[in-house]
Enzyme design. Structure first.
Site, PDB file in Angstrom:
ATOM      1  N   LYS A 168      78.372  62.815  16.387  1.00  0.00           N
ATOM      2  CA  LYS A 168      79.660  62.214  16.023  1.00  0.00           C
ATOM      3  C   LYS A 168      80.694  63.290  15.720  1.00  0.00           C
ATOM      4  O   LYS A 168      81.886  63.123  16.011  1.00  0.00           O
ATOM      5  CB  LYS A 168      79.495  61.294  14.818  1.00  0.00           C
ATOM      6  CG  LYS A 168      80.791  60.634  14.335  1.00  0.00           C
ATOM      7  CD  LYS A 168      81.453  59.779  15.413  1.00  0.00           C
ATOM      8  CE  LYS A 168      82.836  59.268  14.977  1.00  0.00           C
ATOM      9  NZ  LYS A 168      82.780  58.348  13.841  1.00  0.00           N
ATOM     10  N   LYS A 236      88.468  64.700   6.876  1.00  0.00           N
ATOM     11  CA  LYS A 236      87.090  64.819   6.384  1.00  0.00           C
ATOM     12  C   LYS A 236      86.152  65.188   7.525  1.00  0.00           C
ATOM     13  O   LYS A 236      85.326  66.111   7.403  1.00  0.00           O
ATOM     14  CB  LYS A 236      86.659  63.500   5.755  1.00  0.00           C
ATOM     15  CG  LYS A 236      85.163  63.369   5.483  1.00  0.00           C
ATOM     16  CD  LYS A 236      84.800  62.010   4.944  1.00  0.00           C
ATOM     17  CE  LYS A 236      84.932  60.898   5.954  1.00  0.00           C
ATOM     18  NZ  LYS A 236      83.852  60.879   6.976  1.00  0.00           N
TER      19      LYS A 236
END
Length: 317
Positions: A168, A236
């Site tokens: 991811k 993030k």
């Protein structure tokens, strides 16, 4: 065989549609959300506290494992284990390191952790066309796969726990970099007096076509940055990606510049906006940004004109 019971933690822009697909697929479902109003609005069977969930498989659709740790401390995990929970799937984007840490903590109570971060945004979540990158041992993957396929079009077993999160982060490197490129192109078009709508149409017919252009161009053109995937979450993810790169020795020069842009988005107070709000930084650069770019160009030029030692230091930058 009866389908396993499933619980979903978090009913935000991703979690709510994911839970809806799971329920429609026939899995017995319970949900929990920090704000009860979202749980009530879902029309699904909800509980008031995470410890009240009773399901074999728990899916965390919270922003990160930090939030999972807050709502599912040791007493909650013990209650889940006693009630028959066997698997916890983390659908958040996080780091492989955090996945392994969570697996160790929950493993002490007999629970198996797998990571299955999602790609496709809130649009893909609503349509049930998400792409999932799964890190799990083979047995855990077989157990949870039917649930995952109820809300995703692509489910790929990438390897052991943590592998899904690493995949991811690779995805996020592409998404963030492409989003910045789309924003830069539309800013350039505006300054050149071009129609943004016409430009997007012609781009969609050529090599520049893609999912990011399709999903985010309209937001940029209309400057409608109501959140889908937030800028804060994008940053993030980029922080995790560059940290993993540091560990593995990958340079990621473009990604590090992209991260710096999203740092600026948050400094401008746009962290809760859709990550397409990076356009606002590019469309109206302040004098400081220009000074920084000129400083970088000057340093690179001086390094190139210096002796071998100076050239090496410039290359390191």
């Amino acid at each position: 065989m009866d389908p396993p019971g499933v619980a979903v933690l978090g009913l935000g822009p991703m979690g709510a549609p994911v839970a809806g697909h799971i329920a429609r697929a026939g899995f017995p479902l319970q949900v929990w959300n920090r704000t009860r109003a979202a749980s009530d609005a879902s029309g699904l069977r909800s509980v008031g506290r995470p410890g009240e969930l009773r399901a074999r498989i728990v899916l965390s659709v919270l922003p990160d494992t930090d939030q999972f740790d807050e709502v599912a401390p040791e007493p909650v995990i013990r209650r889940w284990a006693a009630a028959g929970t066997t698997h916890v799937a983390v659908l958040s984007t996080t780091s492989p390191e955090k996945v392994l840490g969570l697996a160790e903590r929950l493993g002490r109570h007999g629970l198996t952790v797998l990571d299955a971060p999602m790609s496709g945004g809130d649009t893909g979540a609503r349509a049930g066309t998400l792409s999932l990158m799964v890190g799990a041992d083979p047995s855990a993957y077989r157990t949870v796969e039917p649930v995952l396929r109820s809300f995703a079009a692509t489910v790929e077993h990438m390897g052991s726990p943590g592998a899904g999160s690493a995949a991811k982060l690779c995805n996020q490197v592409i998404v963030a970099g492409t989003l910045v490129a789309v924003a830069e192109a539309l800013d350039l078009a505006r300054r050149a007096g071009l129609s943004g709508e016409r430009l997007v149409r012609v781009l969609r017919g050529g090599l520049a076509a893609g999912a990011v252009l399709d999903a985010k161009a309209v937001k940029i053109l209309e400057r409608d940055f109501r959140p889908g995937g937030s800028a804060a979450n994008q940053l993030k993810d980029l922080r995790y990606a560059t940290a993993l790169a540091d560990t593995l020795g990958a340079r990621l020069p473009q990604t590090r510049r992209t991260r710096a842009l999203f740092e600026e988005v948050l400094r401008r107070g746009l962290g809760d906006a859709d990550h397409a709000a990076v356009y606002e930084i590019l469309a109206a650069p302040d004098e400081h940004d220009g000074e920084e770019e000129e400083k970088e160009e000057k340093e690179e030029k001086e390094g190139a004109e210096g002796d071998g030692g100076e050239e090496g230091e410039a290359g390191d930058r």
